[in-house]
Write a protein that holds these residues in place. Structure first.
Motif, PDB file in Angstrom:
ATOM      1  N   ASN A  58       0.556   2.228  -1.071  1.00  0.00           N
ATOM      2  CA  ASN A  58       0.791   3.339  -0.259  1.00  0.00           C
ATOM      3  C   ASN A  58       0.036   3.144   0.881  1.00  0.00           C
ATOM      4  N   GLU A  59      -1.251   2.765   0.938  1.00  0.00           N
ATOM      5  CA  GLU A  59      -2.047   2.924   2.152  1.00  0.00           C
ATOM      6  C   GLU A  59      -1.522   1.912   3.403  1.00  0.00           C
ATOM      7  N   LEU A  60      -1.090   0.781   2.649  1.00  0.00           N
ATOM      8  CA  LEU A  60      -0.454  -0.334   3.830  1.00  0.00           C
ATOM      9  C   LEU A  60       0.781   0.283   4.486  1.00  0.00           C
ATOM     10  N   ALA A  61       1.542   0.648   3.381  1.00  0.00           N
ATOM     11  CA  ALA A  61       2.898   1.393   3.908  1.00  0.00           C
ATOM     12  C   ALA A  61       2.900   2.280   5.155  1.00  0.00           C
ATOM     13  N   ALA A  62       1.514   3.006   5.188  1.00  0.00           N
ATOM     14  CA  ALA A  62       1.462   4.021   6.295  1.00  0.00           C
ATOM     15  C   ALA A  62       0.501   3.448   7.520  1.00  0.00           C
ATOM     16  N   ASP A  63       0.234   2.077   7.583  1.00  0.00           N
ATOM     17  CA  ASP A  63      -0.411   1.758   8.602  1.00  0.00           C
ATOM     18  C   ASP A  63       0.278   0.707   9.285  1.00  0.00           C
ATOM     19  N   THR A  64       0.899   0.916  10.421  1.00  0.00           N
ATOM     20  CA  THR A  64       1.981  -0.107  11.020  1.00  0.00           C
ATOM     21  C   THR A  64       1.008  -0.935  11.648  1.00  0.00           C
ATOM     22  N   LEU A  65      -0.215  -0.791  12.179  1.00  0.00           N
ATOM     23  CA  LEU A  65      -0.842  -2.127  12.819  1.00  0.00           C
ATOM     24  C   LEU A  65      -1.090  -3.022  11.952  1.00  0.00           C
ATOM     25  N   ARG A  66      -1.863  -2.669  10.898  1.00  0.00           N
ATOM     26  CA  ARG A  66      -2.086  -3.589   9.612  1.00  0.00           C
ATOM     27  C   ARG A  66      -0.806  -4.456   9.213  1.00  0.00           C
ATOM     28  N   GLN A  67       0.060  -3.731   9.268  1.00  0.00           N
ATOM     29  CA  GLN A  67       1.719  -4.401   8.839  1.00  0.00           C
ATOM     30  C   GLN A  67       1.859  -5.483   9.991  1.00  0.00           C
TER      31      GLN A  67
END
Length: 152
Positions: free
Chosen positions: A32-41
């Motif tokens: 859930n956390e990474l799915a909401a973080d476009t920059l980290r993706q």
């Protein structure tokens, strides 16, 4: 289809060892956390080979994503709770690889790369009751370690 718990998510062992070993064409990061973080993706995607399509999804979309991706898929969970939730939601896992869970307070150090909290052990017992085989390996060339079940 492969499933792995690794609190580091996408990193060198996954990219250099597991993706080639499994032949996966899809890397699904169910977090859930990474799915909401476009920059980290975007940063993570720079390390993934171009032949592999990366999907960063919230846990609730895992079933639909797996249906769309097909069998040649490698799924990453950050923790045992997320893997249990997927199992509880009806995701069929024959094997769950436990690659890395960092040590912390009140955790049992099972292997150099796996430390389990009481909640982790409960989640893994639940999965064993649902006939999920546990595979304790960092990399695919290691001997399969399933004999830690008695400590759960």
């Amino acid at each position: 289809m492969w499933f792995r718990v690794d609190n580091r998510l996408v990193h060198g062992q996954v990219i250099e060892a597991w993706l080639p070993y499994t032949g996966a064409r899809h890397l699904v990061v169910a977090n859930n956390e990474l799915a909401a973080d476009t920059l980290r993706q975007q940063i993570v995607e720079l390390a993934v080979p171009q032949r592999v399509r990366t999907h960063f999804i919230p846990l609730r979309l895992l079933a639909a994503t797996l249906d769309a991706c097909g069998e040649d898929t490698f799924v990453l969970f950050a923790n045992c709770q997320d893997a249990r939730r997927a199992c509880d939601d009806g995701i069929a896992m024959q094997v769950l690889n436990l690659g890395n869970l960092h040590y912390g307070p009140d955790k049992l150090q099972l292997l150099p790369h796996v430390a389990l909290s009481a909640q982790d052990r409960e989640d893994l017992r639940f999965m064993r009751q649902h006939l999920v085989q546990l595979d304790f390996r960092c990399v695919p060339t290691e001997t399969v370690r399933g004999y830690y079940d008695q400590l759960l």
